[in-house]
Scaffold this motif. Structure first.
Motif, PDB file in Angstrom:
ATOM      1  N   GLU A 149       0.829  -1.207   0.000  1.00 48.09           N
ATOM      2  CA  GLU A 149       0.000   0.000   0.000  1.00 48.09           C
ATOM      3  C   GLU A 149       0.862   1.256   0.000  1.00 48.09           C
ATOM      4  O   GLU A 149       0.558   2.234  -0.690  1.00 48.09           O
ATOM      5  CB  GLU A 149      -0.930  -0.001   1.208  1.00 48.09           C
ATOM      6  CG  GLU A 149      -1.858   1.209   1.247  1.00 48.09           C
ATOM      7  CD  GLU A 149      -2.747   1.247   2.481  1.00 48.09           C
ATOM      8  OE1 GLU A 149      -3.521   2.219   2.613  1.00 48.09           O
ATOM      9  OE2 GLU A 149      -2.660   0.323   3.308  1.00 48.09           O
ATOM     10  N   ALA A 150       1.952   1.248   0.776  1.00 49.03           N
ATOM     11  CA  ALA A 150       2.852   2.396   0.807  1.00 49.03           C
ATOM     12  C   ALA A 150       3.508   2.614  -0.554  1.00 49.03           C
ATOM     13  O   ALA A 150       3.690   3.757  -0.997  1.00 49.03           O
ATOM     14  CB  ALA A 150       3.908   2.202   1.888  1.00 49.03           C
ATOM     15  N   ALA A 151       3.862   1.531  -1.242  1.00 49.25           N
ATOM     16  CA  ALA A 151       4.448   1.650  -2.577  1.00 49.25           C
ATOM     17  C   ALA A 151       3.443   2.271  -3.542  1.00 49.25           C
ATOM     18  O   ALA A 151       3.801   3.129  -4.369  1.00 49.25           O
ATOM     19  CB  ALA A 151       4.903   0.281  -3.074  1.00 49.25           C
ATOM     20  N   TRP A 152       2.200   1.861  -3.423  1.00 50.40           N
ATOM     21  CA  TRP A 152       1.141   2.392  -4.297  1.00 50.40           C
ATOM     22  C   TRP A 152       0.803   3.833  -3.946  1.00 50.40           C
ATOM     23  O   TRP A 152       0.638   4.679  -4.829  1.00 50.40           O
ATOM     24  CB  TRP A 152      -0.096   1.516  -4.177  1.00 50.40           C
ATOM     25  CG  TRP A 152      -1.285   2.032  -4.947  1.00 50.40           C
ATOM     26  CD1 TRP A 152      -2.317   2.784  -4.471  1.00 50.40           C
ATOM     27  CD2 TRP A 152      -1.542   1.853  -6.341  1.00 50.40           C
ATOM     28  NE1 TRP A 152      -3.201   3.084  -5.466  1.00 50.40           N
ATOM     29  CE2 TRP A 152      -2.746   2.528  -6.627  1.00 50.40           C
ATOM     30  CE3 TRP A 152      -0.877   1.190  -7.363  1.00 50.40           C
ATOM     31  CZ2 TRP A 152      -3.292   2.546  -7.905  1.00 50.40           C
ATOM     32  CZ3 TRP A 152      -1.421   1.214  -8.637  1.00 50.40           C
ATOM     33  CH2 TRP A 152      -2.617   1.888  -8.901  1.00 50.40           C
ATOM     34  N   MET A 211      -2.299   7.233   4.347  1.00 49.96           N
ATOM     35  CA  MET A 211      -2.542   5.864   4.791  1.00 49.96           C
ATOM     36  C   MET A 211      -2.988   5.927   6.241  1.00 49.96           C
ATOM     37  O   MET A 211      -2.531   6.775   7.000  1.00 49.96           O
ATOM     38  CB  MET A 211      -1.275   5.009   4.713  1.00 49.96           C
ATOM     39  CG  MET A 211      -0.831   4.635   3.329  1.00 49.96           C
ATOM     40  SD  MET A 211       0.780   3.749   3.351  1.00 49.96           S
ATOM     41  CE  MET A 211       0.479   2.457   4.563  1.00 49.96           C
ATOM     42  N   SER A 212      -3.862   5.008   6.638  1.00 51.65           N
ATOM     43  CA  SER A 212      -4.292   4.981   8.031  1.00 51.65           C
ATOM     44  C   SER A 212      -4.686   3.565   8.412  1.00 51.65           C
ATOM     45  O   SER A 212      -4.939   2.722   7.558  1.00 51.65           O
ATOM     46  CB  SER A 212      -5.461   5.942   8.271  1.00 51.65           C
ATOM     47  OG  SER A 212      -6.591   5.575   7.502  1.00 51.65           O
ATOM     48  N   ASP A 213      -4.721   3.341   9.725  1.00 51.64           N
ATOM     49  CA  ASP A 213      -5.101   2.044  10.278  1.00 51.64           C
ATOM     50  C   ASP A 213      -6.058   2.311  11.434  1.00 51.64           C
ATOM     51  O   ASP A 213      -5.637   2.750  12.501  1.00 51.64           O
ATOM     52  CB  ASP A 213      -3.862   1.294  10.749  1.00 51.64           C
ATOM     53  CG  ASP A 213      -4.143  -0.143  11.161  1.00 51.64           C
ATOM     54  OD1 ASP A 213      -5.094  -0.344  11.939  1.00 51.64           O
ATOM     55  OD2 ASP A 213      -3.414  -1.047  10.730  1.00 51.64           O
ATOM     56  N   VAL A 214      -7.329   2.069  11.203  1.00 51.03           N
ATOM     57  CA  VAL A 214      -8.345   2.381  12.213  1.00 51.03           C
ATOM     58  C   VAL A 214      -8.158   1.518  13.453  1.00 51.03           C
ATOM     59  O   VAL A 214      -8.251   2.009  14.593  1.00 51.03           O
ATOM     60  CB  VAL A 214      -9.759   2.184  11.621  1.00 51.03           C
ATOM     61  CG1 VAL A 214     -10.811   2.351  12.710  1.00 51.03           C
ATOM     62  CG2 VAL A 214     -10.008   3.170  10.490  1.00 51.03           C
TER      63      VAL A 214
END
Length: 223
Positions: A149-152, A211-214
């Motif tokens: 996801e970070a690469a995208w 980007m996030s992580d709930v």
């Protein structure tokens, strides 16, 4: 990639700021700490304070021994069971590190990276020799998926290959250390990762995004 700003919830903002001022010799103004191009803004924790936060700070590789000795005079260093307090990684990392306890059960690190060239100098080591906030740990349920996801999202790669439990996302100047939630932090392996309430701003990436992580409560964005 550079970590330009971190919002870090604290159980006691004044006490945490005092730690960064007195132990790491960093300039503070209220709850704001400056480390080179990076800024940490301490805020009062709402609800549960994040425990097990991991932060690392770059120091000149050529001055690593001076950095480790300076730090040991100011606080206790973490160690392995055999008493080793200094850690060298070759291959993808090319680094040397020391670890120590921070506020709210944080695991902090000074790291010298061989690939980053800084003038060695001969003055006594001080907080002015900490160049930046270079790592922030983020617990995730899918490490390899987070690296993808970070690469995208940001157009960044990893230092070494991502595994199911660990990925260093970014480069020597700034890394998001994505780890599986039940993987304790090296070297003492006594603290599980936490990042609830952390907001991280990065720069020097190819693409703007968020980007996030709930579940684990962190967010990364560009500025």
């Amino acid at each position: 990639m550079r970590i330009s700003r971190l919002i870090l919830p604290a159980s006691n903002v004044s006490k945490s700021a005092g730690f960064f001022r007195d132990i790491l010799d960093l300039p503070t103004a209220g709850g704001v700490i400056r480390i080179g191009w990076s800024e940490i803004q301490l805020i009062p924790a709402v609800g549960e304070t994040p425990h097990g936060v991991h932060l690392a700070f770059n120091v000149p590789y050529a001055r690593f021994d001076a950095a480790a000795a300076w730090l040991k005079e100011r606080t206790s260093l973490q160690s392995e069971p055999d008493g080793n307090e200094r850690f060298a990684l070759e291959a993808d990392w090319q680094s040397r590190s020391v670890y120590f306890d921070g506020p709210d059960n944080a695991v902090l690190e000074l790291i010298g990276r061989r690939r980053l060239v800084h003038p060695a100098g001969d003055r006594p080591f001080s907080g002015a020799d900490l160049h930046c906030l270079s790592e922030v740990g983020i617990p995730v349920d899918d490490v390899e998926g987070t690296a993808a996801e970070a690469a995208w999202t940001f157009g960044v790669g990893t230092v070494g290959s991502a595994s199911a439990s660990f990925a260093a996302i970014g480069d020597d100047e700034g890394l998001l250390i994505a780890v599986e939630p039940n993987r304790p932090w090296f070297p003492e392996k006594s603290k599980l990762p936490g990042a609830y309430g952390l907001e991280i701003w990065v720069s020097g990436v190819r693409s703007p995004g968020t980007m996030s992580d709930v579940r684990h409560g962190w967010k990364v964005r560009t500025r």
